[in-house]
Scaffold this motif. Structure first.
Motif, short mmCIF file in Angstrom:
data_model
loop_
_atom_site.label_atom_id
_atom_site.label_comp_id
_atom_site.label_asym_id
_atom_site.label_seq_id
_atom_site.Cartn_x
_atom_site.Cartn_y
_atom_site.Cartn_z
N PHE A 1 0.66 -1.44 0.30
CA PHE A 1 0.29 0.57 0.34
C PHE A 1 1.57 1.49 -0.13
CE2 PHE A 1 -2.95 3.21 1.68
CZ PHE A 1 -4.28 2.79 0.69
N LEU A 2 1.91 1.37 0.76
CA LEU A 2 2.51 2.13 1.28
C LEU A 2 2.88 2.67 -0.82
CD1 LEU A 2 4.04 1.81 4.47
CD2 LEU A 2 2.76 3.18 3.69
N LYS A 3 3.65 2.08 -1.55
CA LYS A 3 4.35 1.78 -2.87
C LYS A 3 3.41 3.15 -3.43
CE LYS A 3 6.67 -2.44 -3.26
NZ LYS A 3 6.47 -3.70 -4.29
N ARG A 4 2.37 3.23 -3.12
CA ARG A 4 1.53 4.22 -4.05
C ARG A 4 1.93 5.46 -3.42
NH1 ARG A 4 -3.80 2.14 -5.22
NH2 ARG A 4 -4.40 0.45 -3.39
N LEU A 5 2.87 6.00 -2.37
CA LEU A 5 3.20 7.54 -2.21
C LEU A 5 5.04 7.42 -2.19
CD1 LEU A 5 2.30 6.71 1.78
CD2 LEU A 5 1.06 7.83 -0.18
N ASP A 6 5.32 8.90 -2.69
CA ASP A 6 6.71 9.01 -3.27
C ASP A 6 7.60 8.78 -1.83
OD1 ASP A 6 8.31 9.93 -5.12
OD2 ASP A 6 7.95 12.03 -4.49
N LEU A 7 8.37 7.93 -0.98
CA LEU A 7 8.68 7.69 -0.13
C LEU A 7 10.02 7.48 -0.82
CD1 LEU A 7 6.44 6.72 1.79
CD2 LEU A 7 6.93 8.67 2.13
N GLN A 8 11.59 8.22 -0.99
CA GLN A 8 12.14 7.39 -0.90
C GLN A 8 13.43 6.56 0.59
OE1 GLN A 8 13.66 10.49 -2.96
NE2 GLN A 8 12.06 10.35 -5.28
N GLU A 9 14.54 6.25 0.44
CA GLU A 9 15.63 6.31 0.93
C GLU A 9 15.97 6.94 2.20
OE1 GLU A 9 18.60 3.37 0.38
OE2 GLU A 9 17.06 2.45 -0.57
N GLY A 10 16.61 7.33 2.99
CA GLY A 10 16.91 8.87 3.33
C GLY A 10 16.08 9.72 3.86
N LEU A 11 14.96 9.41 3.81
CA LEU A 11 13.75 10.30 4.25
C LEU A 11 13.40 10.48 5.82
CD1 LEU A 11 10.83 10.84 1.65
CD2 LEU A 11 12.76 12.15 1.92
N VAL A 12 13.29 11.62 6.50
CA VAL A 12 12.89 11.45 7.89
C VAL A 12 10.68 11.79 7.53
CG1 VAL A 12 12.09 13.45 9.32
CG2 VAL A 12 14.14 13.36 8.09
N ALA A 13 10.15 10.68 7.86
CA ALA A 13 9.55 10.29 8.28
C ALA A 13 8.77 10.78 9.36
CB ALA A 13 8.08 9.12 7.55
N LEU A 14 7.51 10.47 8.93
CA LEU A 14 6.07 10.78 10.76
C LEU A 14 5.34 10.09 10.34
CD1 LEU A 14 5.28 12.18 13.68
CD2 LEU A 14 4.48 14.09 11.77
N ASP A 15 5.17 8.57 11.80
CA ASP A 15 3.78 8.03 11.45
C ASP A 15 3.01 8.75 12.45
OD1 ASP A 15 1.93 5.81 11.26
OD2 ASP A 15 3.58 4.03 11.96
N LEU A 16 1.73 9.53 12.25
CA LEU A 16 1.08 9.69 13.33
C LEU A 16 -0.32 8.49 13.21
CD1 LEU A 16 0.88 12.75 14.19
CD2 LEU A 16 -0.87 12.86 12.30
N GLY A 17 -0.03 8.54 14.96
CA GLY A 17 -0.18 7.27 15.95
C GLY A 17 -0.41 6.38 15.71
N CYS A 18 0.77 5.84 15.27
CA CYS A 18 1.65 4.73 14.74
C CYS A 18 1.61 3.16 15.24
CB CYS A 18 3.00 4.85 15.12
SG CYS A 18 3.80 4.83 17.05
N GLY A 19 0.58 2.99 16.96
CA GLY A 19 0.02 2.85 17.15
C GLY A 19 0.87 1.14 17.43
N PRO A 20 0.94 0.40 17.51
CA PRO A 20 2.31 -0.79 17.68
C PRO A 20 2.29 -0.95 16.57
CG PRO A 20 0.28 -2.29 17.14
CD PRO A 20 -0.58 -0.78 17.39
N GLY A 21 3.18 0.22 15.10
CA GLY A 21 3.92 -0.11 14.54
C GLY A 21 3.36 -0.91 13.52
N PHE A 22 2.27 -1.12 12.73
CA PHE A 22 1.21 -1.85 11.75
C PHE A 22 1.99 -0.65 10.38
CE2 PHE A 22 -1.77 -2.17 8.69
CZ PHE A 22 -1.57 -4.34 7.94
N TRP A 23 2.48 0.28 10.62
CA TRP A 23 3.08 0.71 9.09
C TRP A 23 3.94 1.32 9.55
CZ3 TRP A 23 -0.42 0.96 4.81
CH2 TRP A 23 -1.35 0.64 5.14
#
Length: 189
Positions: free
Chosen positions: A30-52
């Motif tokens: 699912f996350l492949k839909r986004l333009d995410l790349q190595e080296g980025l600073v990402a924020l997982d908002l409401g991360c819970g137990p880390g599913f995402w």
């Protein structure tokens, strides 16, 4: 109804890591839909137990950072027990405030938490912490969705409300980029 009354019960945290949920959402795919790349600073908002969180950590790699933010210490402890890699940094924070510096995040992922809070305040905080040209992706439950998954219908936020809040907060490009019978994805830059 207050934001606290809308929150996911952390004592049900094991549901967030169920095999059915993994099969339904398949976070790495699912996350492949986004333009995410190595080296980025990402924020997982409401991360819970880390599913995402853990799939995000795989994407940004050891040179990147994933800020795993949740209001629940219990859920952060559950994430910690999963031995996340070094690039995952846990942060307990009461939303909508995000305890990170201005323009410090390249990408924010907010899965199934937007319906839990006041939308305008969170959108403004997202604009503050996301760098210029950074991105925000919000996955949330569709009002009137097709199954019993997710929160009660009266807690759900219409995609148009989320889009309006993000535009008012100063994001220039905001659109719904995916939808099925249960949920929608909104991306903003």
């Amino acid at each position: 109804m207050t934001d606290h009354e809308r929150r996911f019960n952390p004592q049900k945290g094991e549901k967030l890591l169920s095999d059915d949920r993994k099969a339904r959402w398949n976070p790495p795919q699912f996350l492949k839909r986004l333009d995410l790349q190595e080296g980025l600073v990402a924020l997982d908002l409401g991360c819970g137990p880390g599913f995402w969180t853990l799939p995000l950590a795989d994407i940004v790699g050891p040179e990147g950072t994933v800020w795993a933010l949740d209001v629940s210490q219990e859920l952060l402890d559950a994430l910690s027990q999963r031995n996340p890699p070094n690039q995952v940094q846990l942060i307990r924070n009461e939303l909508p405030t995000i305890d990170l510096p201005d323009s410090s995040v390249d990408a924010t992922w907010a899965a199934f938490i937007y319906h839990e809070m006041e939308t305008d305040g969170l959108a403004a905080e997202l604009r503050r912490v996301v760098r210029p040209n950074g991105q925000v992706a919000i996955l949330d439950w569709l009002p009137g969705g097709g199954t019993n998954s997710g929160p009660p219908s009266e807690h759900r936020v219409r995609p148009g409300q989320v889009i309006k809040a993000l535009i008012q907060a100063g994001f220039a490009q905001v659109s719904e980029t995916w939808r099925d019978s249960e949920a929608y994805l909104i991306e903003a830059k």
